[in-house]
Design a protein around this motif. Structure first.
Motif, PDB file in Angstrom:
ATOM      1  N   VAL A 513       0.904  -1.187  -0.093  1.00  0.00           N
ATOM      2  CA  VAL A 513      -0.094  -0.285  -0.109  1.00  0.00           C
ATOM      3  C   VAL A 513       0.594   1.205   0.164  1.00  0.00           C
ATOM      4  CG1 VAL A 513      -1.699   1.294   1.412  1.00  0.00           C
ATOM      5  CG2 VAL A 513      -2.000  -1.293   0.814  1.00  0.00           C
ATOM      6  N   GLU A 516       2.160   1.820  -3.370  1.00  0.00           N
ATOM      7  CA  GLU A 516       1.319   2.251  -4.370  1.00  0.00           C
ATOM      8  C   GLU A 516       1.212   3.654  -4.125  1.00  0.00           C
ATOM      9  OE1 GLU A 516      -1.375   2.136  -7.307  1.00  0.00           O
ATOM     10  OE2 GLU A 516       0.004   0.501  -6.745  1.00  0.00           O
ATOM     11  N   ALA A 517       1.039   4.076  -2.909  1.00  0.00           N
ATOM     12  CA  ALA A 517       1.038   5.498  -2.431  1.00  0.00           C
ATOM     13  C   ALA A 517       2.101   6.357  -2.928  1.00  0.00           C
ATOM     14  CB  ALA A 517       0.639   5.934  -1.045  1.00  0.00           C
ATOM     15  N   MET A 574      -5.502  -0.613  -2.714  1.00  0.00           N
ATOM     16  CA  MET A 574      -4.899  -0.127  -1.504  1.00  0.00           C
ATOM     17  C   MET A 574      -5.975  -0.392  -0.287  1.00  0.00           C
ATOM     18  SD  MET A 574      -3.285   3.478  -2.617  1.00  0.00           S
ATOM     19  CE  MET A 574      -2.973   4.181  -1.334  1.00  0.00           C
TER      20      MET A 574
END
Length: 618
Positions: A513, A516-517, A574
């Motif tokens: 996550v 990905e952010a 996410m």
């Protein structure tokens, strides 16, 4: 022969005799209790006075020491404000000390102190007066002078010389007060013992001269009553029978009144099912008249044969003295369908006549609403299942896209370099030494690029730091590598005390996550500065990703993601990953003001246990 007209009845004479002796016995016991209470209350009042006197006398010792201490503090005071404050305290202390000293001897109504009458204690006060007076005069002399002219040495010497004698003599006075209080307590104990012995003697005399004769008299009276009881047995039996019938009728009336007052739909039936009584509202609901009540109750309630058989068996099976409730569907003569909540209550339980009372409630609307709720529940379940299928297909599609990207990276990057490496190796001519050296140098550089590409690909798949050392070093390594590859300022800040390990599934999902952010901030937000902050406090791991990118409208977070929307599937994955580990994801963003992504994960183990596990692993 005594005149029967003037002779008192047996119950009257017995009552008068018992009352007289019992009043005498109770009066003797009450007298001893009253005397004992008077003595105790008098002693308690005396004890309160003695306690108050001892408290004030003991406080005098504390005030003498407080006075000397305050004078010494006054001598050491350098500031005028401090001097005035200490001087005010000394004035209050001297005033209370003098008033208490005089009140202990002559009494003081404000302090609830009685006048002292004991010559021995008064003699001790005469001995202590000169020390008290000397200390008071010395203190007042200090207070009477100006601060610049006060000679503390003389008055301080007087205070210190008299304080020790004052404390010693005051201890003697307090001890005298204590001895006097103990003497009063011993005197009260002796009186209490005497009253106890006197009360026991009264009880003994009452047992010998009152209770024993009364028991003999009562025995005789009971014997006379037993003789008359045999004569009244027959009439009593008849009276009991009449009373039982009366109670039985009264119980039937009470049951009927309860039904009439608290039920709108009710009926009464016999053992064979025939109707005894039915309410008007029940008749109106069934569409019947009084002339049609010649049928059994099961046939009146419904026209459906299956329902009639079920009701007939239900009414017959209710043989026990228990209340039974059923929800039954009925069909009236007019073809209307109703749902009734029927309660079958046995009546005449004492006589075993098995007559029954039927209480009903119309629950048709409730049943309709229940069907609507079930329909809505089924519809909601089907919608959730459809949504889950859509999410599953989107996850599979995202996995396929990820596989294509990995295959493309390997084919375009590592595959091309391996092909070039193969062709260059095959083109090496060992006879041409100069070109061979150039090709070997080129092959070294190509091999380094190949190793770097392999490491980048494996890092993007699963970084070894994550499984070997945990999420803290893995996130640090990720920010460093991405900063090198992208040229962006990607920083990592660790606010935790130590490197703490968590569940492998939780670490993997939180890492993905976060990755990905950060990728969204680089790819879509066009951010130049990204800060990844990690903290662990109160068993909650928190990861915050801040960027200075272009931001977005958070209203799109509530929409269904699709592959064509920028970052749509990424945000969806996410949320899904965080939900797998029961974590929480917060996204705050405004157009033109950057984005903040917060990941919170609560651990299951206490902090001490987890740190111990990490320490053993290290």
């Amino acid at each position: 022969m005594p005149d029967s007209k003037h002779e008192k009845p047996l119950d009257t004479t017995t009552f008068l005799r018992i009352r007289k002796w019992y009043l005498l016995a109770l009066a003797g016991i009450a007298l001893t209790i009253i005397v004992a209470q008077l003595l105790i209350q008098t002693h308690l009042n005396s004890q309160l006075n003695d306690s108050r006197v001892i408290n004030v006398a003991g406080r005098q010792r504390a005030f003498s020491q407080k006075l000397v201490k305050e004078v010494l503090l006054l001598e050491e005071a350098t500031k005028s404000e401090e001097y005035r404050q200490i001087r005010s305290e000394i004035e209050r202390t001297v005033s209370i000390w003098k008033t208490s000293h005089e009140g202990l001897q002559k009494g003081n109504s404000d302090m609830n102190l009685p006048k002292e009458e004991d010559p021995e204690i008064l003699s001790l006060f005469q001995n202590i007066d000169r020390h008290h007076r000397a200390m008071v005069n010395a203190t007042e002399a200090i207070l009477a002078k100006e601060p610049a002219t006060v000679d503390f040495n003389k008055e301080k010497r007087i205070l210190l010389e008299n304080e020790r004698d004052f404390l010693r003599l005051m201890d003697n006075i307090v001890n005298k007060y204590d001895e006097r209080s103990n003497a009063k307590l011993q005197n009260l104990k002796q009186k209490e013992y005497f009253l106890l012995a006197f009360s026991l003697l009264i009880l003994l005399l009452e047992m010998v001269f009152i209770f024993r004769p009364l028991s003999v008299q009562i025995r005789k009276t009971i014997s006379n009553l037993m003789k008359t009881q045999l004569e009244s047995d027959d009439s009593a039996l008849k009276i009991k029978t009449l009373l039982r019938e009366k109670e039985k009728s009264l119980q039937e009336l009470q049951e009927l009144n309860f039904v009439i007052d608290n039920a709108a739909l009710f009926a009464s039936a016999r053992k064979d099912g025939s109707i005894v009584f039915i309410s008007k509202k029940f008749l109106h609901l069934l569409g019947l008249s009084r002339e049609e009540l010649n049928k059994p109750l099961s046939e009146l309630l419904t026209t459906d044969e299956g329902q009639q058989r079920y009701l007939k068996e239900l009414l017959k099976s209710n043989r026990k003295n228990t209340i039974r409730s059923e929800e039954i569907a009925i069909t009236t003569n007019a073809g209307q369908e109703f749902w009734l909540d029927i309660s079958i209550i046995p009546m005449h339980q004492a006589s075993k006549q098995q007559s029954i009372l039927i209480l009903c409630s119309d629950i048709t609307e409730r049943k309709k609403n229940l069907l609507k709720v079930e329909h809505l529940t089924q519809q909601n379940f089907e919608e959730r299942m459809l949504q889950k299928k859509q999410q599953a297909s989107q996850i599979v599609e995202g996995q396929e896209e990820e596989r294509k990207r990995i295959a493309k990276d390997i084919h375009d990057g590592i595959g091309q370099m391996l092909t070039a490496l193969k062709f260059n190796i095959e083109s090496i001519d060992v006879q041409d030494t100069e070109k061979t050296k150039e090709k070997i140098a080129y092959l070294k550089g190509l091999t380094s690029d190949l190793i770097k590409g392999v490491r980048t690909a494996t890092f993007n798949l699963t970084p070894p730091e994550l499984s070997d050392h945990g999420i803290f070093p893995a996130l640090h390594k990720m920010t460093v590598e991405l900063s090198k590859l992208t040229g962006k300022r990607i920083l990592f800040e660790n606010k935790a005390v130590e490197n703490i390990r968590f569940d492998s599934l939780a670490e993997t999902n939180m890492y993905r996550v976060t990755q990905e952010a950060v990728n969204n901030a680089i790819k879509y937000a066009k951010a130049n500065y990204i800060l990844v902050t990690i903290n662990f406090k109160e068993d909650i791991l928190s990861i915050v990703i801040d960027d200075d990118g272009k931001g977005f409208d958070t209203a799109i977070l509530g929409k269904v993601p699709n592959n064509n929307s920028e970052g749509g599937m990424g945000l969806f994955f996410m949320r899904e990953r965080i939900s797998y580990i029961n974590g929480r994801l917060f996204i705050h963003s405004e157009p033109g003001k950057g984005t903040r992504v917060t990941i919170n994960y609560r651990t299951d183990k206490p902090t001490e246990e987890r740190l111990t596990t990490v320490g053993k692993a290290l």
